[in-house]
Design a protein around this motif. Sequence first.
Motif, PDB file in Angstrom:
ATOM      1  N   ILE B 248       0.833  -1.213   0.000  1.00 29.74           N
ATOM      2  CA  ILE B 248       0.000   0.000   0.000  1.00 29.74           C
ATOM      3  C   ILE B 248       0.866   1.261   0.000  1.00 29.74           C
ATOM      4  N   ASN B 251       2.380   1.539  -3.522  1.00 28.02           N
ATOM      5  CA  ASN B 251       1.377   1.869  -4.523  1.00 28.02           C
ATOM      6  C   ASN B 251       0.888   3.301  -4.366  1.00 28.02           C
ATOM      7  N   ALA B 371      -6.274   0.039   2.212  1.00 32.58           N
ATOM      8  CA  ALA B 371      -6.438   0.222   0.765  1.00 32.58           C
ATOM      9  C   ALA B 371      -5.530   1.371   0.345  1.00 32.58           C
ATOM     10  N   SER B 372      -5.136   1.366  -0.908  1.00 35.62           N
ATOM     11  CA  SER B 372      -4.263   2.415  -1.418  1.00 35.62           C
ATOM     12  C   SER B 372      -5.031   3.717  -1.590  1.00 35.62           C
ATOM     13  N   ARG B 374      -4.768   5.715  -3.758  1.00 31.00           N
ATOM     14  CA  ARG B 374      -5.030   5.922  -5.185  1.00 31.00           C
ATOM     15  C   ARG B 374      -6.482   5.620  -5.568  1.00 31.00           C
ATOM     16  N   PHE B 375      -7.232   4.968  -4.653  1.00 32.16           N
ATOM     17  CA  PHE B 375      -8.635   4.660  -4.985  1.00 32.16           C
ATOM     18  C   PHE B 375      -9.566   5.867  -4.819  1.00 32.16           C
TER      19      PHE B 375
END
Lengths: 419, 419
Positions: B248, B251, B371-372, B374-375
């Motif tokens: 994570i 990313n 979660a990353s 980037r979402f």
Amino acid sequence: MAMPAADAFIERLQNARDAARSLAGATTDAKNAALEAIAVGLERSAPSIVDANAQDLERGEQNEIGAGLLDRLRLDEPRVRALAGAVREIIALPDPVGQVVRGSTLANGIGISQVRVPFGVIGAIYEARPNVTIDIAALALKSGNGVVLRGGSAAEQTNAALVDVVQRAISSVGLDGGAVQTIDPFGREGAGRLMRARGYVDVLIPRGSAALISTVVTESTVPVIETGSGVVHVYVDETADDDMAVDIALNAKTHRPSVCNAAETLLVHRGAADRLLPRLTDALREADVSMYGDAATVERIAGIAPADEETWATEHLALEMGIRIVDSLDEALAHIDRYSTRHTEAIVTRDYASAERFLAEVDSAVVMVNASTRFTDGGEFGFGAEVGISTQKLHARGPMGLPELTSTKWLVRGAGQIR
Amino acid sequence: MAMPAADAFIERLQNARDAARSLAGATTDAKNAALEAIAVGLERSAPSIVDANAQDLERGEQNEIGAGLLDRLRLDEPRVRALAGAVREIIALPDPVGQVVRGSTLANGIGISQVRVPFGVIGAIYEARPNVTIDIAALALKSGNGVVLRGGSAAEQTNAALVDVVQRAISSVGLDGGAVQTIDPFGREGAGRLMRARGYVDVLIPRGSAALISTVVTESTVPVIETGSGVVHVYVDETADDDMAVDIALNAKTHRPSVCNAAETLLVHRGAADRLLPRLTDALREADVSMYGDAATVERIAGIAPADEETWATEHLALEMGIRIVDSLDEALAHIDRYSTRHTEAIVTRDYASAERFLAEVDSAVVMVNASTRFTDGGEFGFGAEVGISTQKLHARGPMGLPELTSTKWLVRGAGQIR
């Protein structure tokens, strides 16, 4: 009262901010307990609140602020008890904080949900109405927000006494009483600083005159929810039911002329003028309404003063009304587009197509068919509380309830997903 | 290009306003036909658009605006075709206009319903990215809004060519092509006037650098939706899964470092530092990330430059990252509260209580567990279009879809009710 040191101003904002952080996580039960404590506190402290108010009234009389302002400023014991009652009504309302607005599970298994959260700190700028102090404080508390109040120097002693009661009540149930702050002691300069307090205040709500709202909207760097002023129109279409037209025009103008949803201008279709204008103007005259008409109206009806450009643009907030005869629905729509403050407009008609066109084309917060404009009201709409009526298009439009005092955030729950 | 006369500026705003009025009533079919015509128009006019772009590029090279800016400015035929493809994707999205948000029948029989309506005219201020011109124009059109574009003088010829294609395409299907206007020819003064164009523009959306957004937010008297800048944090909790933490962090930082949802700061719990800091920093170093650490990090890991106050407050938008060891979740929350731009923050943890506290207490548009970052993206969230990511609390917060480009109004249908 001597003005406190400048950093005392920031200290109050910071206190509200710190308290708002803990308030955001408070349970509905805890917030309701604080509201009940405020109601009890107001009842117990009624004598000292009335004393403080007497000082403001005396100063107001010396400064000759006028009978209307003095009446709005005045608190006697029954009015204080009414404030306590209003606070108890807010206890009964649903808590918007934590409501899930929408959500889904993404194709990759991530769960997303959008939940209501408090704004943080709300700033309120209003004018010498102590009831607003309690109203906004209670609504902010219920929605988990801190609040910084600027209530006008004319009500400074009263507001100080009210805020003292509120702060003690909130602290008495174990929440942070600093959540409610007044900046009245900092005068006009304080109001100006509040408008530029980005980072301390998340949203600013002005309540009061058009001039006050205009100042806040143009000078504020904090996001503003614009409330209020209403140049409200009733348009009587050619096909209007006669009794309904008279009832609605009269009710919209005279039921409570001092509020923003009262009508200011009556537009009458030329095809209805012969049959309806005499009845409409007789009814308004009987209700002591001063009327200003366009040339066609003045020609038809005796004793009506000529209207000018200012008539159409003015929010009278009094028993005064502009009357204009229009050739068509199009002309009515054009008049409304030019002069409306985009609060509320109503058409009285029996024609389906006219009703639907009016609903579709009038660009106002509330557009009505065959109903009095006086129904634009949070209580009437079933929201239970009157935060104000937004006349802007961003965030909230029309009557605002508690949910309009919240923002949202997205909660994302994953299991290690990356892109 | 000579600057047009001053009243030509108001004329463009008025044209957008007039067109917006008719666009508000346009059917979804008509708006989709206009979007398809835009896509076809872009494909057919690709050579002349590329020619116009070549003039901007030549001027940009002469003015030495830099390789990054030149690349963002450049349009070749494949890029123009990609713009047409993006417009076709917007055809497939649901039309928010006319959606009924909520409604009820009041006790007195009056029916009220809150429906989505276009804002009216959206202003957009951005910097030399011709793709944004098409993007915003298409999103505004689909949501029934007029739009006034200020795209930066470096892209003036390109934007003029694009807007010409768009206006012709909209007119070709019988809608008012004046709905899309550019004010690039009016330069910086035009941008300033746009920020004060109350009555012409209903909402202003700045897209670009933090400096641009800050200018618009503080100088604008038109309501603003603030988008963008992200000092985004990843916090690796004591109990984090080792592989997940590395995946994570890596990313979030390196998947696309130039965008606002890329991570800028890595916070690591002291209890996880021994086991995870070497792996995290090795992975970041292999990905060419320059790291700046607090004293504890610098002491543990060789070759990391010391961080300073500016490190924590900077949106690098590049392969650079601040790393800090924190003693507790509380210290992580305090760091985030101090330095976050309230865009997106993520925790990596296996502890339920830590996850829930992080979700509840971090005051950002998007808060994530495992979660990353980037979402945080309209496309990833399933909105289909990327209007921008709001970092303000009013109106819209987080990724914005088409519904966020609308306001609402209340339709009230009565049968003669009065109060």
